[in-house]
Scaffold this motif. Structure first.
Motif, PDB file in Angstrom:
ATOM      1  N   MET A   7       0.825  -1.201   0.000  1.00 51.76           N
ATOM      2  CA  MET A   7       0.000   0.000   0.000  1.00 51.76           C
ATOM      3  C   MET A   7       0.858   1.249   0.000  1.00 51.76           C
ATOM      4  N   ASP A  10       1.909   1.662  -3.541  1.00 57.54           N
ATOM      5  CA  ASP A  10       0.781   2.173  -4.325  1.00 57.54           C
ATOM      6  C   ASP A  10       0.535   3.655  -4.060  1.00 57.54           C
ATOM      7  N   GLU A  46       0.536  -9.410  -9.826  1.00 58.63           N
ATOM      8  CA  GLU A  46      -0.903  -9.251  -9.560  1.00 58.63           C
ATOM      9  C   GLU A  46      -1.514  -8.149 -10.433  1.00 58.63           C
ATOM     10  N   LEU A  48      -0.993  -4.966 -10.396  1.00 61.22           N
ATOM     11  CA  LEU A  48      -1.317  -3.743  -9.660  1.00 61.22           C
ATOM     12  C   LEU A  48      -0.352  -2.620 -10.010  1.00 61.22           C
ATOM     13  N   ALA A  62      -6.112  -1.264 -11.928  1.00 64.00           N
ATOM     14  CA  ALA A  62      -6.462  -2.115 -10.788  1.00 64.00           C
ATOM     15  C   ALA A  62      -5.756  -1.647  -9.519  1.00 64.00           C
ATOM     16  N   GLY A  63      -4.502  -1.230  -9.634  1.00 58.64           N
ATOM     17  CA  GLY A  63      -3.758  -0.725  -8.484  1.00 58.64           C
ATOM     18  C   GLY A  63      -4.378   0.534  -7.913  1.00 58.64           C
ATOM     19  N   LEU A  66      -7.474  -0.426  -6.025  1.00 58.99           N
ATOM     20  CA  LEU A  66      -7.176  -1.026  -4.724  1.00 58.99           C
ATOM     21  C   LEU A  66      -6.867   0.048  -3.688  1.00 58.99           C
ATOM     22  N   ALA A  69     -10.082   1.682  -2.642  1.00 62.00           N
ATOM     23  CA  ALA A  69     -10.906   0.811  -1.799  1.00 62.00           C
ATOM     24  C   ALA A  69     -10.353   0.730  -0.376  1.00 62.00           C
ATOM     25  N   VAL A  70      -9.056   0.600  -0.242  1.00 61.20           N
ATOM     26  CA  VAL A  70      -8.452   0.504   1.090  1.00 61.20           C
ATOM     27  C   VAL A  70      -8.572   1.835   1.823  1.00 61.20           C
TER      28      VAL A  70
END
Length: 105
Positions: A7, A10, A46, A48, A62-63, A66, A69-70
């Protein structure tokens, strides 16, 4: 620990755009070269993050999703603690369950 490092990678990419390995390392001083390299390989597998021909890492769609969302889950947990009158400490047994789930910040 893997989720926390992922994270952070990201978030750094979202804030800075595209970053080389050395620039990411500067952003994430706590991670060793070996740990960061392993995490970047995992995130790429993955789908991401992508690793461009110029050597820079970039978040994929997608990353980005994510991270959003987190972040939303984290915001929910903070709001839940406020509504429950919880001081937000790990001493609160009700909220410590959420801290176990959301150990990303």
């Amino acid at each position: 620990a893997r989720l926390a490092i992922g994270m952070d990678v990201d978030r750094a990419l979202r804030q800075r755009g595209s970053l080389s390995f050395s620039r990411l390392k500067d952003e994430l001083r706590f991670a060793t070269n070996r740990t960061l390299a392993a995490e970047l390989r995992y995130l790429a597998s993955e789908e991401l993050v992508s690793h461009g021909s110029d050597g820079a890492y970039t978040l994929t769609t997608a990353g980005k999703g994510l991270v959003e969302a987190v972040d939303a889950l984290h915001a929910w947990s903070v709001q839940h603690k406020k509504l429950a009158g919880c001081p937000g400490s790990l001493q609160c047994s009700r909220c410590s369950r959420y801290e176990d789930i959301i150990q990303i910040r």
